[in-house]
Design a protein around this motif. Structure first.
Motif, short mmCIF file in Angstrom:
data_model
loop_
_atom_site.label_atom_id
_atom_site.label_comp_id
_atom_site.label_asym_id
_atom_site.label_seq_id
_atom_site.Cartn_x
_atom_site.Cartn_y
_atom_site.Cartn_z
N MET A 1 17.74 6.43 4.86
CA MET A 1 16.44 6.94 4.45
C MET A 1 15.38 6.46 5.43
N SER A 2 14.48 7.35 5.76
CA SER A 2 13.44 6.99 6.72
C SER A 2 12.34 6.20 6.04
N LYS A 3 11.55 5.59 6.87
CA LYS A 3 10.42 4.78 6.41
C LYS A 3 9.44 5.62 5.60
N GLN A 4 8.79 5.01 4.63
CA GLN A 4 7.80 5.70 3.80
C GLN A 4 6.42 5.10 4.06
N VAL A 5 5.40 5.94 3.97
CA VAL A 5 4.04 5.43 4.12
C VAL A 5 3.69 4.62 2.88
N SER A 6 2.78 3.67 3.01
CA SER A 6 2.35 2.91 1.85
C SER A 6 0.91 3.29 1.50
N GLU A 7 0.64 3.26 0.22
CA GLU A 7 -0.69 3.63 -0.25
C GLU A 7 -1.59 2.40 -0.22
N ILE A 8 -2.78 2.55 0.34
CA ILE A 8 -3.76 1.45 0.35
C ILE A 8 -4.59 1.51 -0.92
N ALA A 9 -5.10 2.66 -1.22
CA ALA A 9 -5.94 2.84 -2.41
C ALA A 9 -6.05 4.32 -2.71
N LYS A 10 -6.36 4.63 -3.95
CA LYS A 10 -6.52 6.02 -4.35
C LYS A 10 -7.60 6.07 -5.41
N GLY A 11 -8.42 7.09 -5.37
CA GLY A 11 -9.46 7.26 -6.37
C GLY A 11 -9.67 8.72 -6.66
N LYS A 12 -10.65 9.02 -7.50
CA LYS A 12 -10.91 10.41 -7.88
C LYS A 12 -11.17 11.27 -6.64
N ASN A 13 -11.84 10.70 -5.65
CA ASN A 13 -12.27 11.48 -4.49
C ASN A 13 -11.64 11.06 -3.17
N PHE A 14 -10.53 10.30 -3.22
CA PHE A 14 -9.94 9.90 -1.95
C PHE A 14 -8.49 9.46 -2.08
N THR A 15 -7.80 9.47 -0.94
CA THR A 15 -6.45 8.92 -0.80
C THR A 15 -6.43 8.13 0.51
N ALA A 16 -5.97 6.89 0.46
CA ALA A 16 -5.90 6.06 1.67
C ALA A 16 -4.49 5.52 1.81
N ILE A 17 -3.90 5.74 2.98
CA ILE A 17 -2.53 5.29 3.22
C ILE A 17 -2.47 4.47 4.50
N ASP A 18 -1.34 3.78 4.66
CA ASP A 18 -1.09 3.00 5.86
C ASP A 18 0.23 3.48 6.45
N ILE A 19 0.19 3.92 7.70
CA ILE A 19 1.43 4.36 8.33
C ILE A 19 2.02 3.29 9.23
N GLY A 20 1.31 2.16 9.37
CA GLY A 20 1.84 1.06 10.17
C GLY A 20 1.53 1.21 11.64
N SER A 21 2.17 0.40 12.46
CA SER A 21 1.89 0.39 13.90
C SER A 21 2.42 1.66 14.55
N TRP A 22 1.85 2.01 15.70
CA TRP A 22 2.31 3.22 16.41
C TRP A 22 3.80 3.14 16.70
N ASP A 23 4.27 1.97 17.14
CA ASP A 23 5.68 1.85 17.47
C ASP A 23 6.58 2.14 16.26
N GLY A 24 6.07 1.88 15.07
CA GLY A 24 6.84 2.12 13.86
C GLY A 24 7.01 3.59 13.53
N LEU A 25 6.33 4.46 14.28
CA LEU A 25 6.48 5.90 14.04
C LEU A 25 7.92 6.36 14.20
N LEU A 26 8.67 5.66 15.05
CA LEU A 26 10.07 6.06 15.26
C LEU A 26 10.91 5.90 14.00
N ASP A 27 10.42 5.12 13.05
CA ASP A 27 11.18 4.92 11.82
C ASP A 27 10.95 6.04 10.80
N TYR A 28 9.98 6.91 11.11
CA TYR A 28 9.77 8.07 10.25
C TYR A 28 10.61 9.22 10.79
#
Ligand code: ZN
Length: 147
Positions: free
Chosen positions: A1-28
């Motif tokens: 299974m590939s890496k999953q993004v993590s949620e930083i915060a969520k509210g009525k009017n927003f979604t904030a996620i963390d995708i990690g370092s650029w080098d970690g993109l290869l894990d997606y």
């Protein structure tokens, strides 16, 4: 299974996620496309698709593609490479920004001695009817910055 993004915060009017370092993109992975991360679903976007891609040194996308109705903006965040649109090829590097109309057949290739990391913003062509201060509204809000 590939890496999953993590949620930083969520509210009525927003979604904030963390995708990690650029080098970690290869894990997606999107299907067989290692290093490609689409964000529409995680971001709950309704008007824009965004993605990040890491092309290791000396690699190219496995195909050219065009779009039916969306234009794309490619923003090179790190490294260097080339972009080909139709029969025209040019060099790009960190800081390069390329808009491609839906009908342009496009592909990208990293340099042999440099990986390339870029973001793609995809939005319906001719959908922008107001922007910046014709769309923005100055709001009254009390700052609640974290310590
Ligand atoms: Zn595309």
């Amino acid at each position: 299974m590939s890496k999953q993004v993590s949620e930083i915060a969520k509210g009525k009017n927003f979604t904030a996620i963390d995708i990690g370092s650029w080098d970690g993109l290869l894990d997606y992975a999107t299907g067989d496309n290692k290093g490609k991360l689409f964000l529409k679903d995680q971001m709950q976007s309704t008007g824009v698709e965004m993605s990040f891609q890491l092309l290791p040194a000396g690699t190219e996308l496995p195909f050219f593609h065009a779009h039916k109705q969306n234009e794309e903006v490619y923003i090179v965040l790190k490294g260097k490479g080339q972009v080909q649109i139709d029969d025209q090829t040019f060099h790009v590097r960190e800081g390069s920004v390329v808009r491609v109309a839906p009908g342009g057949n496009r592909s990208l290739k990293s340099a042999d001695d440099s990986e390339m990391i870029y973001m793609v913003v995809q939005v319906k062509e001719n959908s922008l009817s107001q922007w910046t201060m014709t769309d923005g509204v100055i709001a009254t809000q009390t700052p609640k910055w974290l310590n």
